[in-house]
Design an enzyme around this catalytic site. Structure first.
Site, short mmCIF file in Angstrom:
data_model
loop_
_atom_site.label_atom_id
_atom_site.label_comp_id
_atom_site.label_asym_id
_atom_site.label_seq_id
_atom_site.Cartn_x
_atom_site.Cartn_y
_atom_site.Cartn_z
CD GLU A 311 0.17 -1.30 3.06
OE1 GLU A 311 0.48 -2.46 2.47
OE2 GLU A 311 0.19 -1.33 4.51
CG HIS A 335 -6.09 -5.82 1.33
ND1 HIS A 335 -6.12 -6.20 2.15
CD2 HIS A 335 -4.54 -5.39 1.40
CE1 HIS A 335 -5.41 -6.49 3.03
NE2 HIS A 335 -4.21 -5.73 2.67
CD GLU A 336 -2.16 -3.99 -0.93
OE1 GLU A 336 -2.05 -3.06 -0.02
OE2 GLU A 336 -2.16 -5.34 -0.85
CG HIS A 339 -3.49 -1.11 3.64
ND1 HIS A 339 -3.42 -1.43 4.83
CD2 HIS A 339 -3.27 -2.32 2.97
CE1 HIS A 339 -3.14 -2.72 5.17
NE2 HIS A 339 -2.87 -3.19 4.10
CD GLU A 358 -1.97 -5.70 6.06
OE1 GLU A 358 -3.02 -5.76 5.38
OE2 GLU A 358 -0.92 -5.13 5.81
CG ASP A 416 8.31 -11.65 7.56
OD1 ASP A 416 7.49 -10.52 7.11
OD2 ASP A 416 8.70 -12.54 6.95
CE1 TYR A 424 -1.90 -10.00 6.47
CE2 TYR A 424 -3.36 -8.82 5.09
CZ TYR A 424 -2.04 -9.19 5.57
OH TYR A 424 -0.98 -8.68 4.99
N1 BES Z 1 0.88 -4.58 3.75
C1 BES Z 1 0.58 -5.85 3.26
C2 BES Z 1 1.95 -6.53 2.66
C3 BES Z 1 2.93 -6.72 3.78
C4 BES Z 1 2.79 -7.35 4.58
C5 BES Z 1 4.24 -6.59 3.35
C6 BES Z 1 3.40 -7.61 5.79
C7 BES Z 1 5.12 -6.73 4.42
C8 BES Z 1 4.77 -7.34 5.61
C9 BES Z 1 -0.24 -5.71 2.02
O1 BES Z 1 -1.11 -4.81 2.29
C10 BES Z 1 -1.02 -7.08 1.83
O2 BES Z 1 -1.79 -7.50 2.79
N2 BES Z 1 -0.96 -7.72 0.60
C11 BES Z 1 -1.49 -8.96 0.78
C12 BES Z 1 -2.73 -9.01 -0.26
C13 BES Z 1 -4.04 -8.68 0.44
C14 BES Z 1 -5.18 -8.70 -0.75
C15 BES Z 1 -4.32 -9.81 1.63
C16 BES Z 1 -0.46 -9.89 -0.10
O3 BES Z 1 0.54 -9.37 -0.28
O4 BES Z 1 -0.69 -11.09 -0.35
ZN ZN Z 2 -2.79 -5.41 3.65
#
Ligand code: BES
Ligand code: ZN
Length: 643
Positions: A311, A335-336, A339, A358, A416, A424
């Protein structure tokens, strides 16, 4: 006044109201220190993943001047930081991981003493700079050799195959490998950047793009055809949201304030896929208030991008694996985009509060999907999310697993590790549970108001809980009991009042899957009419053990091994690996070579490794070839799986 950020403006206003002399206010460089954001003063806001001591000295603005050096795979140049220091503060502590620091000076060029502390494998090293009274410090440096935020792609790793490409990924704590700043989500700063890119390559960033075509350069660099690109983010943001890409990048408008950047050779199909983006912004605004960032564009990256989407403000970064050809995977854009409120306007103050980013966003994503495509599509997606939640609980060690909490204890751990589907899906389920308890109208009004009241601020879990009590529950004991906030947020497991949204279409899908498993025909006519969530549900609902004949029949009927839809290809390959189904291995190898999205790559390698003497040799041989193609984020995870 327009160039002043919100906090500065608030400080000025406070000063004016307090009757201070106007002359003092008008001083050229702010004699006034922006006030410390209240959230940072709360003990819960202490960030165990940053060396920064923002209450002592805080970065309020970053000015980058960097050259993308493709030959040596490094960013090189300077970062000038504006510092707001408490009275008597002598030093500022920044985060750094592997940066090569050449010098630190004040704004006039006088050297400032600095030390780089001991390196921690997760956090990197503190960079401590003696201020000697300076309000602005200038750091000359190179990005970390092999640093995790930046991926330098060869031409072969791009769609065009002709030019190299560079992109960054900041979340969670990766930006400290290319920007020396306070890499903590509780510290917000405005920023500007000047990026020099080689001839033929365009630079884009998560900010206002001041020079879309770049500016010619003087001297040697200019002779080679390189150009400089300038950017400005005048809203204070967390450092993980600073993002850069350099490559052969074209732009196509999608709507009045929306558009898409991607490589020219894939532009046509990418823009086709994203036609609804402008409508999504409108839908989102109708729910939670005005979009605060000006433009909303997407950058669709080469396939090694490790996430589905990221995002980055004004410029969502997205994987090309959402380009299915039929617009069926655009919930990722919802989703993005979501954010832009939950994450960028109000963001988690620490990574223990990740669910505030999330969980809210997953909930909000679903509301946007409902608004645009109707309740049944939204319900299907929510119901698949419920299944993901069950999987995440299992992965966390069951209902008593410590990491089934929303607010996480991440001391000594990589952030991480806490970034699972619990944040989520349990997060979104919690918000649905509140919605049910108070009613949608009241809940929506609260949320809209919440974003407005906390705009451009970081938030802790405790801060949100207090706000919920003060502005929504308002001492209503029945409501308090019906929701059970503390259990949801601080306890393990899934409370009994959890709202499970069910798709009306799934029972029929499940019945057909059960019938197929016991010898029925592949329901081709149904399949043809099904949406992607129904197809996904059919495959994930099949028993994990199927005969080779059943698998072959299914593959042939639905063309699963040749699926261009990444979500369906993924669930099919998981089923195939679970059954040691050899004919799907070439499809698996191609899939794991052609894209590097961690959500697909890591589980498939895990599945292979779980298949002993059948899967392990496949995994090891394949990973030896694909590892160099993956971004550090994906590599770091798969390295712990394929050993
Ligand atoms: N912000 C996240 C990506 C992220 C999470 C980067 C944790 C680094 C650490 C992004 O918004 C996200 O949640 N992406 C998901 C897709 C979403 C539709 C659930 C993904 O990348 O799968
Ligand atoms: Zn996200």
């Amino acid at each position: 006044m327009t160039s002043l950020n919100t906090t500065t403006r608030a400080a000025l206003l406070a000063l004016l109201l307090s009757g201070a002399a106007a002359t003092a206010v008008m001083a050229a460089t702010p004699a006034v220190q922006p006030p410390i954001p209240a959230v940072l003063k709360s003990p819960e806001a202490r960030d165990v993943h940053s060396y920064a001591q923002p209450l002592v000295a805080r970065v309020t603005h970053i000015d980058l001047d960097l050259t993308a050096d493709f030959a040596n795979q490094k960013m090189t140049g300077t970062a000038a930081l504006d510092i707001a220091a408490a009275p008597g503060a002598k030093e500022v502590v920044l985060d750094s991981k592997g940066l090569v620091i050449k010098s630190v000076t004040d704004a006039k060029g006088a050297a400032l003493p600095f030390t780089l502390g001991k390196t921690d494998p997760i956090l990197g090293a503190p960079l401590t700079v003696q201020l000697n009274g300076a309000k602005r410090i200038v750091i000359a440096y190179d990005s970390a050799p092999g640093g995790a935020a930046l991926q330098w792609l060869t031409p072969a790793q791009t769609a065009g195959k002709a030019k190299p490409y560079l992109f960054s990924q900041g979340e969670a704590i990766l930006n400290r490998t290319w920007i020396p700043t306070q890499d903590s989500p509780g510290v917000r700063q405005t920023w500007t950047a000047r990026i020099v890119a080689p001839a033929g390559l365009k630079a884009v960033m998560s900010a206002q793009m001041l020079t879309p075509n770049g500016e010619p350069l003087a001297g040697k660099l200019g002779a080679g055809g390189g150009r400089a690109y300038r950017f400005r983010m005048d809203k204070p943001v967390a450092s993980y949201l600073i993002a850069l890409a350099v490559g052969e990048i074209a732009f196509t408008p999608l709507g009045q304030r929306t558009g898409v950047y991607t490589e020219p050779s894939v532009m046509k199909k990418t823009a086709y896929e994203l036609v609804d983006v402008e409508k999504m912004v409108e839908a989102a605004e109708s729910l939670y208030g005005p979009y605060a960032w000006g433009r909303y564009d997407l950058l669709v990256l080469p396939p090694s991008f490790p996430f589905g989407g990221m995002e980055n403000p004004r410029l969502t970064f997205a994987t090309p694996t959402i380009i299915a050809g039929d617009r069926s995977l655009v919930s990722l854009v919802a989703h993005e985009l979501a954010h832009s409120w939950s994450g960028n306007l109000v963001n988690n103050a620490t990574w223990s509060d990740f669910w505030l980013n999330e969980g809210f966003t997953d909930y909000f994503e679903n509301r946007i999907m409902e608004k645009l495509y109707g309740p049944e599509r939204a319900n299907m997606l929510a119901d698949l999310g419920w299944s993901d939640l069950q999987g995440a609980i299992k992965d966390a060690g069951g209902l008593t697993g410590a990491d089934t909490r929303l607010h996480l204890d991440l001391a000594g751990r990589d952030p991480d590790d806490g970034m699972t589907d619990i944040a989520y899906q349990k997060g979104a389920t919690f918000l649905r549970t509140i919605e049910k308890a108070v009613g949608r109208a009241r809940w929506d009004a609260y949320l809209k108001n919440y974003f407005a009241r906390h705009a451009f601020q970081s938030q802790t879990t405790a801060g949100f809980v207090a706000d919920l009590r003060a502005s929504l529950i308002k001492g209503d004991p029945k409501l308090e009991a019906a929701i059970g906030i503390d259990q949801w947020v601080y306890q393990v497991g899934l409370p009994d009042n959890a709202v499970h949204i069910k798709s009306a279409a799934f029972p029929a899908v499940d019945a057909l899957a059960a019938a197929y498993a016991t010898g029925g025909p592949a329901p081709l006519d149904k399949w043809k009419g099904w949406s992607t969530p129904e197809r996904t549900r059919f495959i994930t609902s099949l028993p994990r053990a199927l005969s080779k004949e059943r698998l072959a029949d299914l593959d042939k009927a639905f063309g699963l091994s040749a699926q261009g839809n990444s979500e369906i290809r993924f669930v099919w390959l998981e089923l195939a690996v679970a059954n040691r189904y050899d004919p799907a291995v070439p499809s698996l190898q191609t899939f794991l070579t052609e894209q590097g999205r961690r959500k697909f790559v890591a589980p498939l390698f895990k599945d292979l490794m779980a298949q002993g003497d059948w899967g392990q040799p496949i995994a090891k041989a394949l990973y030896a070839k694909t590892r160099p193609l993956y971004h550090a984020v994906t590599r770091q995870t798969v390295d712990t799986i394929v050993k």
